[in-house]
Design an enzyme around this catalytic site. Structure first.
Site, PDB file in Angstrom:
ATOM      1  N   TYR A 134      41.574  33.142  55.504  1.00  0.00           N
ATOM      2  CA  TYR A 134      42.368  34.025  54.670  1.00  0.00           C
ATOM      3  C   TYR A 134      43.151  33.131  53.716  1.00  0.00           C
ATOM      4  O   TYR A 134      42.833  31.962  53.548  1.00  0.00           O
ATOM      5  CB  TYR A 134      43.245  34.857  55.636  1.00  0.00           C
ATOM      6  CG  TYR A 134      43.915  36.055  55.060  1.00  0.00           C
ATOM      7  CD1 TYR A 134      43.225  36.979  54.292  1.00  0.00           C
ATOM      8  CD2 TYR A 134      45.259  36.292  55.322  1.00  0.00           C
ATOM      9  CE1 TYR A 134      43.869  38.097  53.782  1.00  0.00           C
ATOM     10  CE2 TYR A 134      45.899  37.414  54.826  1.00  0.00           C
ATOM     11  CZ  TYR A 134      45.205  38.307  54.052  1.00  0.00           C
ATOM     12  OH  TYR A 134      45.846  39.404  53.555  1.00  0.00           O
ATOM     13  N   ARG A 187      41.094  40.678  40.233  1.00  0.00           N
ATOM     14  CA  ARG A 187      42.366  39.969  40.444  1.00  0.00           C
ATOM     15  C   ARG A 187      42.387  39.415  41.856  1.00  0.00           C
ATOM     16  O   ARG A 187      42.996  39.969  42.755  1.00  0.00           O
ATOM     17  CB  ARG A 187      43.546  40.919  40.195  1.00  0.00           C
ATOM     18  CG  ARG A 187      44.846  40.222  39.912  1.00  0.00           C
ATOM     19  CD  ARG A 187      45.930  40.565  40.925  1.00  0.00           C
ATOM     20  NE  ARG A 187      45.589  40.143  42.269  1.00  0.00           N
ATOM     21  CZ  ARG A 187      45.977  40.761  43.387  1.00  0.00           C
ATOM     22  NH1 ARG A 187      46.687  41.831  43.317  1.00  0.00           N
ATOM     23  NH2 ARG A 187      45.634  40.310  44.594  1.00  0.00           N
ATOM     24  N   LYS A 205      38.845  39.600  54.940  1.00  0.00           N
ATOM     25  CA  LYS A 205      39.710  40.685  55.427  1.00  0.00           C
ATOM     26  C   LYS A 205      39.067  41.399  56.607  1.00  0.00           C
ATOM     27  O   LYS A 205      39.742  41.777  57.566  1.00  0.00           O
ATOM     28  CB  LYS A 205      39.961  41.684  54.296  1.00  0.00           C
ATOM     29  CG  LYS A 205      40.917  41.143  53.249  1.00  0.00           C
ATOM     30  CD  LYS A 205      42.285  41.777  53.371  1.00  0.00           C
ATOM     31  CE  LYS A 205      43.288  41.025  52.551  1.00  0.00           C
ATOM     32  NZ  LYS A 205      44.514  41.720  52.260  1.00  0.00           N
ATOM     33  N   GLU A 277      40.663  46.320  47.451  1.00  0.00           N
ATOM     34  CA  GLU A 277      41.213  44.978  47.598  1.00  0.00           C
ATOM     35  C   GLU A 277      41.088  44.194  46.294  1.00  0.00           C
ATOM     36  O   GLU A 277      39.983  44.097  45.740  1.00  0.00           O
ATOM     37  CB  GLU A 277      40.387  44.280  48.697  1.00  0.00           C
ATOM     38  CG  GLU A 277      41.012  43.093  49.300  1.00  0.00           C
ATOM     39  CD  GLU A 277      42.277  43.412  50.077  1.00  0.00           C
ATOM     40  OE1 GLU A 277      42.266  44.322  50.907  1.00  0.00           O
ATOM     41  OE2 GLU A 277      43.269  42.718  49.826  1.00  0.00           O
ATOM     42  N   ASP A 278      42.180  43.670  45.809  1.00  0.00           N
ATOM     43  CA  ASP A 278      42.169  42.774  44.650  1.00  0.00           C
ATOM     44  C   ASP A 278      41.493  43.360  43.412  1.00  0.00           C
ATOM     45  O   ASP A 278      40.767  42.667  42.697  1.00  0.00           O
ATOM     46  CB  ASP A 278      41.577  41.405  45.043  1.00  0.00           C
ATOM     47  CG  ASP A 278      42.563  40.600  45.892  1.00  0.00           C
ATOM     48  OD1 ASP A 278      43.661  41.132  46.192  1.00  0.00           O
ATOM     49  OD2 ASP A 278      42.262  39.456  46.264  1.00  0.00           O
ATOM     50  N   ASP A 300      45.385  47.751  49.942  1.00  0.00           N
ATOM     51  CA  ASP A 300      46.200  46.777  50.677  1.00  0.00           C
ATOM     52  C   ASP A 300      47.219  46.086  49.781  1.00  0.00           C
ATOM     53  O   ASP A 300      48.316  45.772  50.224  1.00  0.00           O
ATOM     54  CB  ASP A 300      45.295  45.747  51.349  1.00  0.00           C
ATOM     55  CG  ASP A 300      46.051  44.946  52.378  1.00  0.00           C
ATOM     56  OD1 ASP A 300      46.849  45.550  53.127  1.00  0.00           O
ATOM     57  OD2 ASP A 300      45.883  43.713  52.421  1.00  0.00           O
ATOM     58  N   ASP A 301      46.854  45.860  48.536  1.00  0.00           N
ATOM     59  CA  ASP A 301      47.779  45.150  47.637  1.00  0.00           C
ATOM     60  C   ASP A 301      49.007  45.999  47.336  1.00  0.00           C
ATOM     61  O   ASP A 301      50.113  45.477  47.210  1.00  0.00           O
ATOM     62  CB  ASP A 301      47.062  44.790  46.334  1.00  0.00           C
ATOM     63  CG  ASP A 301      45.816  43.985  46.606  1.00  0.00           C
ATOM     64  OD1 ASP A 301      45.942  42.899  47.193  1.00  0.00           O
ATOM     65  OD2 ASP A 301      44.707  44.462  46.295  1.00  0.00           O
ATOM     66  N   ASN A 442      50.504  34.486  46.063  1.00  0.00           N
ATOM     67  CA  ASN A 442      49.468  33.688  46.725  1.00  0.00           C
ATOM     68  C   ASN A 442      48.539  33.087  45.672  1.00  0.00           C
ATOM     69  O   ASN A 442      48.453  33.619  44.570  1.00  0.00           O
ATOM     70  CB  ASN A 442      48.625  34.586  47.652  1.00  0.00           C
ATOM     71  CG  ASN A 442      49.412  35.089  48.827  1.00  0.00           C
ATOM     72  OD1 ASN A 442      50.248  34.387  49.373  1.00  0.00           O
ATOM     73  ND2 ASN A 442      49.141  36.325  49.221  1.00  0.00           N
TER      74      ASN A 442
END
Ligand code: NAD
Length: 586
Positions: A134, A187, A205, A277-278, A300-301, A442
């Protein structure tokens, strides 16, 4: 002999196999199966093929009896070792690698060779291996994904598959899927547009869904949607593995997404969880708003981050005393993470104080790349920023915003590293006895400030947590333990809660329940070390507790379909969790 997927058999306990091979009837964690539907039974061939099958291979742990029964004699050296010894050996090997990416590749190879051993390593050594599978190492893996790609670990859906997405999903060997993590790679962490190379994120994930949340690996599906990339470096790279074109946008993009969402529901039903995700924020908010009423979706973001940060804030109230409403929050970065966290804080304050959400939002301020978000900027702001445009004179610099707003909590979610400079942290420390500083961007290189900087510049008074992990810091003879405000605390347990209750929609109250469950796991001992999150070592227990609270809320809201409701939800969650212990083969 070949791998064969048999038609479903009628008897759950049947031990019939094809060609004398190994049968998998999902023994220990059968509780998540819908008991009325007989599960698929997978039969795999024996001998050499068995050793090449990562789902059944046990390597040197095959017993003498199994070696006889499954034609393995001579294919393995004579020694028989335990799974524990295999684990010890592999951890020893992994620790020899100096470069984190080498460790990542060694783990990927293990996952492709012996899945149960991979998960055993991950579960037993979670604190050590989490930064590899991760953030931060997964970020580097995505950047170099083209050159380290070996075998598909998930499904790729590109513009070339338009009109055929349902067929594409049927190519995936597993029929029963509970959790999908999907990205379009625009992203990735704080690293920007990595196109199809973003696949490392759904893969990582979902490994955590299994290791930390106990969702069976066979029921997890990583998906990357490839609509092109605007990353010039990748477009000019002869080894790039995605579509070599600029990103599709507008109608073309949304049509592909619509077809994807429809195909997923058609193929896997109402209860499959789709975790976004992203995605870049210009799509993420719209996708969540569009599909949250028709699908079981979770971003999740936006939502996972919000829940984990809120948990840290609730836990820190035990250090500060008082309530959330006593605090003033300032964010640097007003995107998915920033506004998602802000909204959940406002919701929690509203629930507790019974004040309208518009009132609660006034305790929260955000700074973006153009400075403090204020009402005079409202017209030009993106929709998700508008609720945060409060009455105030324009302020350009973060340090000035700190001095004027006087926040008790400073949260970094801009994706830009080194932005909490010394003067910013010192200003926080001048205003607050114990400034709460969360540097969430991150990977590690993008953190707003390091743990050491936060402690040093605040003269040891800051309570600090970050997105990517930092080691403990010694300052003036005292050791400080920085927390990791990591989504991995929440999403595995959150997803497990949805899965075990057969929930069909995500509701914000479930996020609040998850935050409270996580905050409740922080003990006096943790507080004494300056920690506002529990250590990751107990993460499966934490996940079971979160799952139980989420499921409880789902039943309360009438959104759970698995009936009757189990009486003890924590025990039920634990009983559903996948364990990586080898099975005995006849
Ligand atoms: P995003 O692109 O949606 O938002 C970024 C925001 O930062 C935008 O509002 C942008 O205007 C602003 N910004 C950019 N440069 C800035 C600057 N120099 N000064 C001030 N503001 C600036 O991205 P996101 O999804 O919100 O993620 C942001 C960061 O948070 C990423 O690094 C991501 O990895 C991290 N993140 C961490 C966690 C976690 O640790 N739990 C969870 C989610 C996201």
């Amino acid at each position: 002999m070949e791998n064969t997927l048999k038609e479903p058999v009628q008897d759950l306990d049947s031990s019939a196999t094809v060609g004398g091979g190994v049968e998998d009837v999902y023994g220990e964690d059968r509780a998540t199966e819908d008991q009325l539907v007989t599960p698929w039974t997978t039969s795999v061939a024996s001998g050499y093929t068995l050793l090449r099958n990562p789902f059944h291979n046990k390597g040197l742990a095959f017993t003498e009896k199994e070696r006889d029964a499954h034609y393995l004699r001579g294919l393995l050296p004579p020694v028989v070792i335990t799974q524990e010894l295999q684990e010890k050996k592999l951890m020893h090997n992994i620790r020899q690698y100096q470069v984190p990416l080498q460790k990542y590749m060694a783990l990927t190879e293990l996952q492709e060779r012996n899945e149960r051993l991979f998960y055993k390593l991950l579960i037993d050594n979670v604190e050590e291996l989490l930064p590899i599978v991760y953030t931060p190492t997964v970020g580097e893996a995505c950047q170099k994904f083209g050159s380290i790609f070996r075998r598909p670990q998930g499904v790729y859906i590109s513009l070339k598959e338009k009109g055929k997405i349902l067929e594409v999903l049927k190519n995936w060997p597993q029929r029963s899927i509970q959790v999908i993590v999907v990205t379009d790679g625009e992203r990735i962490l704080g690293l920007g547009d990595l196109g199809v190379q973003g696949m490392g994120i759904p893969v990582g994930k979902l490994a955590l869904y299994t290791a930390l949340g106990g969702v069976r690996p066979s029921e997890c599906l990583p998906i990357t949607i490839d609509v092109g990339t605007n990353n010039e470096k990748l477009l000019n790279d002869e080894f790039y593995i995605g579509l070599k074109q600029k990103r599709a946008t507008g109608e073309e993009y949304h049509e592909l997404l619509q077809e994807f969402m429809t195909a997923v529901k058609q193929n896997y039903g109402e209860k499959v969880l789709i975790q976004f995700e992203d995605f870049a924020n210009h799509n993420a908010f719209d996708l969540l708003a569009k599909y949250r009423t028709t699908h079981l979706v979770f971003n999740d973001d936006i939502q996972g981050t919000a829940s984990v940060v809120l948990a840290g804030l609730l836990a820190s109230l035990k250090v500060f005393g008082g309530t959330l409403a006593d605090h003033t929050f300032l964010f640097l970065g007003a995107g998915e993470a920033g506004t998602g966290i802000a909204e959940l804080i406002a919701l929690e304050i509203s629930k507790k104080t019974k004040a309208p959400i518009e009132e609660s939002r006034k305790k929260i301020w955000l700074v973006d790349s153009r400075g403090l978000i204020v009402s005079s900027r409202k017209e030009s702001l993106q929709a998700f920023k508008k609720p945060w445009a409060h009455e105030h004179e324009p302020v350009k610099e973060l340090v000035d915003a700190v001095k004027l707003i006087k926040p008790t909590v400073l949260i970094g979610t801009s994706g830009v590293g080194k932005t909490f400079k010394q003067e910013v942290v010192e200003a926080m420390a001048a205003i607050n006895e114990k400034p709460l500083i969360l540097a969430l961007s991150n990977p590690t290189s993008q953190a707003e400030c390091t743990a050491e900087e936060a402690y040093t510049w605040s003269e040891g008074r800051a309570i600090y947590a970050s997105g990517s992990p930092f080691d403990s810091v010694e300052y003036n003879g005292k050791v400080y333990f920085p927390g990791q405000a990591n989504n991995a605390y929440i999403f595995p347990g959150f997803g497990l809660g949805l899965v075990i209750s057969g929930t069909i929609r995500v509701h914000d109250d479930m996020l609040l329940a998850a935050s409270e469950a996580l905050a409740g796991q922080v003990t006096e001992e943790h507080y004494s070390k300056g920690m506002i999150y529990p250590p990751f070592t107990n993460i499966r227990k934490i996940s079971a507790n979160i799952a139980a609270k989420v499921a409880e809320k789902a039943y309360e809201l009438g959104l759970a379909t698995r009936l009757p409701r189990p009486r003890d939800l924590v025990k039920y969650a634990e009983s559903c969790m996948y364990t990586p212990i080898y099975r005995s083969y006849r």
